[in-house]
Design a protein around this motif. Structure first.
Motif, PDB file in Angstrom:
ATOM      1  N   ALA A 182       1.040  -1.216   0.267  1.00  0.00           N
ATOM      2  CA  ALA A 182       0.184  -0.260   0.334  1.00  0.00           C
ATOM      3  C   ALA A 182       0.684   1.388   0.294  1.00  0.00           C
ATOM      4  CB  ALA A 182      -1.212  -0.088   1.691  1.00  0.00           C
ATOM      5  N   VAL A 183       1.912   1.388   0.580  1.00  0.00           N
ATOM      6  CA  VAL A 183       3.088   2.710   1.203  1.00  0.00           C
ATOM      7  C   VAL A 183       3.330   2.692  -0.817  1.00  0.00           C
ATOM      8  CG1 VAL A 183       5.193   3.393   1.460  1.00  0.00           C
ATOM      9  CG2 VAL A 183       3.478   2.133   3.515  1.00  0.00           C
ATOM     10  N   ASN A 184       3.935   1.573  -1.217  1.00  0.00           N
ATOM     11  CA  ASN A 184       4.847   1.105  -2.473  1.00  0.00           C
ATOM     12  C   ASN A 184       4.286   1.963  -3.925  1.00  0.00           C
ATOM     13  OD1 ASN A 184       7.420   0.157  -3.149  1.00  0.00           O
ATOM     14  ND2 ASN A 184       5.680  -0.696  -4.789  1.00  0.00           N
ATOM     15  N   ASN A 185       2.516   1.688  -3.059  1.00  0.00           N
ATOM     16  CA  ASN A 185       1.954   1.827  -4.691  1.00  0.00           C
ATOM     17  C   ASN A 185       1.110   3.124  -4.264  1.00  0.00           C
ATOM     18  OD1 ASN A 185       2.573  -0.260  -5.785  1.00  0.00           O
ATOM     19  ND2 ASN A 185       0.862  -1.664  -4.815  1.00  0.00           N
ATOM     20  N   ASN A 186       1.537   3.639  -3.479  1.00  0.00           N
ATOM     21  CA  ASN A 186       0.676   5.659  -2.877  1.00  0.00           C
ATOM     22  C   ASN A 186      -0.346   5.240  -2.351  1.00  0.00           C
ATOM     23  OD1 ASN A 186       3.507   7.048  -2.972  1.00  0.00           O
ATOM     24  ND2 ASN A 186       3.181   6.581  -5.238  1.00  0.00           N
ATOM     25  N   GLU A 187      -0.789   3.741  -2.436  1.00  0.00           N
ATOM     26  CA  GLU A 187      -2.460   3.922  -2.048  1.00  0.00           C
ATOM     27  C   GLU A 187      -2.318   4.157  -0.477  1.00  0.00           C
ATOM     28  OE1 GLU A 187      -3.499  -0.395  -1.987  1.00  0.00           O
ATOM     29  OE2 GLU A 187      -2.706  -0.266  -3.785  1.00  0.00           O
ATOM     30  N   VAL A 188      -1.861   4.741   0.215  1.00  0.00           N
ATOM     31  CA  VAL A 188      -1.294   5.629   1.868  1.00  0.00           C
ATOM     32  C   VAL A 188      -0.392   6.126   2.039  1.00  0.00           C
ATOM     33  CG1 VAL A 188      -3.045   3.469   2.891  1.00  0.00           C
ATOM     34  CG2 VAL A 188      -0.500   3.640   2.648  1.00  0.00           C
ATOM     35  N   THR A 189      -0.590   7.357   2.726  1.00  0.00           N
ATOM     36  CA  THR A 189       0.823   8.191   3.145  1.00  0.00           C
ATOM     37  C   THR A 189       1.865   7.582   3.783  1.00  0.00           C
ATOM     38  OG1 THR A 189      -0.771   9.525   2.885  1.00  0.00           O
ATOM     39  CG2 THR A 189       1.396  10.478   3.625  1.00  0.00           C
ATOM     40  N   TYR A 190       1.268   6.928   4.934  1.00  0.00           N
ATOM     41  CA  TYR A 190       2.322   5.955   5.624  1.00  0.00           C
ATOM     42  C   TYR A 190       2.170   4.562   6.432  1.00  0.00           C
ATOM     43  CZ  TYR A 190       4.691  10.846   6.142  1.00  0.00           C
ATOM     44  OH  TYR A 190       5.625  11.833   6.292  1.00  0.00           O
ATOM     45  N   GLY A 191       2.871   3.992   6.482  1.00  0.00           N
ATOM     46  CA  GLY A 191       2.835   2.520   6.892  1.00  0.00           C
ATOM     47  C   GLY A 191       3.522   2.592   8.044  1.00  0.00           C
ATOM     48  N   ILE A 192       1.941   1.981   9.586  1.00  0.00           N
ATOM     49  CA  ILE A 192       3.179   1.624  10.685  1.00  0.00           C
ATOM     50  C   ILE A 192       2.443  -0.312  10.373  1.00  0.00           C
ATOM     51  CG2 ILE A 192       2.379   0.841  13.131  1.00  0.00           C
ATOM     52  CD1 ILE A 192       0.661   4.034  12.611  1.00  0.00           C
ATOM     53  N   LEU A 193       4.044  -0.988  11.367  1.00  0.00           N
ATOM     54  CA  LEU A 193       4.843  -2.633  11.713  1.00  0.00           C
ATOM     55  C   LEU A 193       4.459  -2.506  12.836  1.00  0.00           C
ATOM     56  CD1 LEU A 193       5.326  -3.628   7.691  1.00  0.00           C
ATOM     57  CD2 LEU A 193       3.097  -3.858   8.982  1.00  0.00           C
ATOM     58  N   ILE A 194       3.975  -3.843  13.528  1.00  0.00           N
ATOM     59  CA  ILE A 194       4.374  -3.702  14.684  1.00  0.00           C
ATOM     60  C   ILE A 194       4.125  -5.393  15.290  1.00  0.00           C
ATOM     61  CG2 ILE A 194       3.796  -3.873  16.913  1.00  0.00           C
ATOM     62  CD1 ILE A 194       0.920  -2.401  15.873  1.00  0.00           C
ATOM     63  N   CYS A 195       6.086  -5.971  15.506  1.00  0.00           N
ATOM     64  CA  CYS A 195       5.862  -8.021  15.372  1.00  0.00           C
ATOM     65  C   CYS A 195       6.766  -7.021  17.241  1.00  0.00           C
ATOM     66  CB  CYS A 195       6.333  -8.577  14.508  1.00  0.00           C
ATOM     67  SG  CYS A 195       7.945  -8.013  14.178  1.00  0.00           S
ATOM     68  N   GLY A 196       7.904  -8.704  16.756  1.00  0.00           N
ATOM     69  CA  GLY A 196       7.995  -9.277  18.802  1.00  0.00           C
ATOM     70  C   GLY A 196       9.401  -8.101  19.272  1.00  0.00           C
ATOM     71  N   SER A 197      10.352  -8.054  17.046  1.00  0.00           N
ATOM     72  CA  SER A 197      11.406  -7.389  17.561  1.00  0.00           C
ATOM     73  C   SER A 197      11.433  -5.904  16.274  1.00  0.00           C
ATOM     74  CB  SER A 197      12.735  -8.507  17.199  1.00  0.00           C
ATOM     75  OG  SER A 197      12.158  -8.751  15.954  1.00  0.00           O
ATOM     76  N   ALA A 198      10.577  -6.185  15.264  1.00  0.00           N
ATOM     77  CA  ALA A 198      10.516  -5.408  14.381  1.00  0.00           C
ATOM     78  C   ALA A 198      11.263  -5.904  13.297  1.00  0.00           C
ATOM     79  CB  ALA A 198      10.284  -3.928  14.239  1.00  0.00           C
ATOM     80  N   ASN A 199      11.982  -6.710  13.568  1.00  0.00           N
ATOM     81  CA  ASN A 199      12.803  -7.103  12.771  1.00  0.00           C
ATOM     82  C   ASN A 199      12.705  -8.143  11.523  1.00  0.00           C
ATOM     83  OD1 ASN A 199      16.180  -5.916  13.071  1.00  0.00           O
ATOM     84  ND2 ASN A 199      15.332  -7.371  15.290  1.00  0.00           N
ATOM     85  N   GLY A 200      11.491  -8.813  11.128  1.00  0.00           N
ATOM     86  CA  GLY A 200      10.861  -9.307  10.429  1.00  0.00           C
ATOM     87  C   GLY A 200       9.913  -8.541   9.655  1.00  0.00           C
ATOM     88  N   VAL A 201       9.236  -7.535  10.136  1.00  0.00           N
ATOM     89  CA  VAL A 201       8.034  -6.651   9.563  1.00  0.00           C
ATOM     90  C   VAL A 201       9.224  -5.487   9.165  1.00  0.00           C
ATOM     91  CG1 VAL A 201       6.254  -6.654  10.469  1.00  0.00           C
ATOM     92  CG2 VAL A 201       7.585  -5.266  11.349  1.00  0.00           C
ATOM     93  N   ALA A 202      10.541  -4.882   9.217  1.00  0.00           N
ATOM     94  CA  ALA A 202      10.951  -4.121   8.407  1.00  0.00           C
ATOM     95  C   ALA A 202      12.079  -4.797   7.094  1.00  0.00           C
ATOM     96  CB  ALA A 202      12.324  -3.362   9.033  1.00  0.00           C
ATOM     97  N   MET A 203      12.333  -6.242   7.436  1.00  0.00           N
ATOM     98  CA  MET A 203      12.767  -6.731   6.482  1.00  0.00           C
ATOM     99  C   MET A 203      11.999  -7.159   5.177  1.00  0.00           C
ATOM    100  SD  MET A 203      15.239  -9.752   8.510  1.00  0.00           S
ATOM    101  CE  MET A 203      16.491  -8.940   9.439  1.00  0.00           C
TER     102      MET A 203
END
Length: 142
Positions: A52-73
């Motif tokens: 959604a962020v990549n396609n400019n469908e939203v302005t920003y994204g928020i991702l949440i997981c235990g360490s945040a590493n997996g979602v960031a990668m």
């Protein structure tokens, strides 16, 4: 502003608090996260936010997981995404000011819910500084 949010099993409570905060500020939220603490695979939730962020469908994204590493990668595989792991307001400010991050990745196991909400507020209100940082950002997304 339209914002996408996604989370795995480590983040339903965080997502709930963040969504409530965002809606209280008048933002529209696209929810791609799970609502349970049953184990799930984080890419299943990170990919739709990053898309959604990549396609400019939203302005920003928020991702949440235990360490945040997996979602960031996962998110950083997309050419127009700059996803930064944030665990303090100061780091959050810098990821916006210097890196023009468009997705904040929050480590639920290493931050409190009030801290996460404060970081989201900082993320949304901090401007990219441009200047010498623009040259660096251009080298990320080539």
């Amino acid at each position: 502003m339209k914002i996408a949010i996604g989370n795995d099993h480590a983040g339903p409570e965080y997502k709930g608090a963040i969504v409530n905060f965002l809606k209280s500020k008048g933002h529209e939220v696209e929810n791609y996260g799970t609502d349970t603490v049953e184990s799930v695979d984080y890419p299943d939730f990170a990919n739709p936010v990053a898309e959604a962020v990549n396609n400019n469908e939203v302005t920003y994204g928020i991702l949440i997981c235990g360490s945040a590493n997996g979602v960031a990668m996962t998110a950083n595989k997309y050419s127009k995404v700059r996803a930064g792991i944030c665990w303090t307001k100061e780091i959050t400010s810098l990821t916006r000011q210097h890196n023009d991050a468009n997705i904040i990745c929050i480590p639920a196991r290493y931050t409190s819910i009030p801290q996460a909400v404060a970081m989201v507020e900082t993320f949304l209100t901090t401007e990219f500084e441009g200047g010498r940082h623009q040259n660096r950002v251009d080298k990320i997304c080539h």
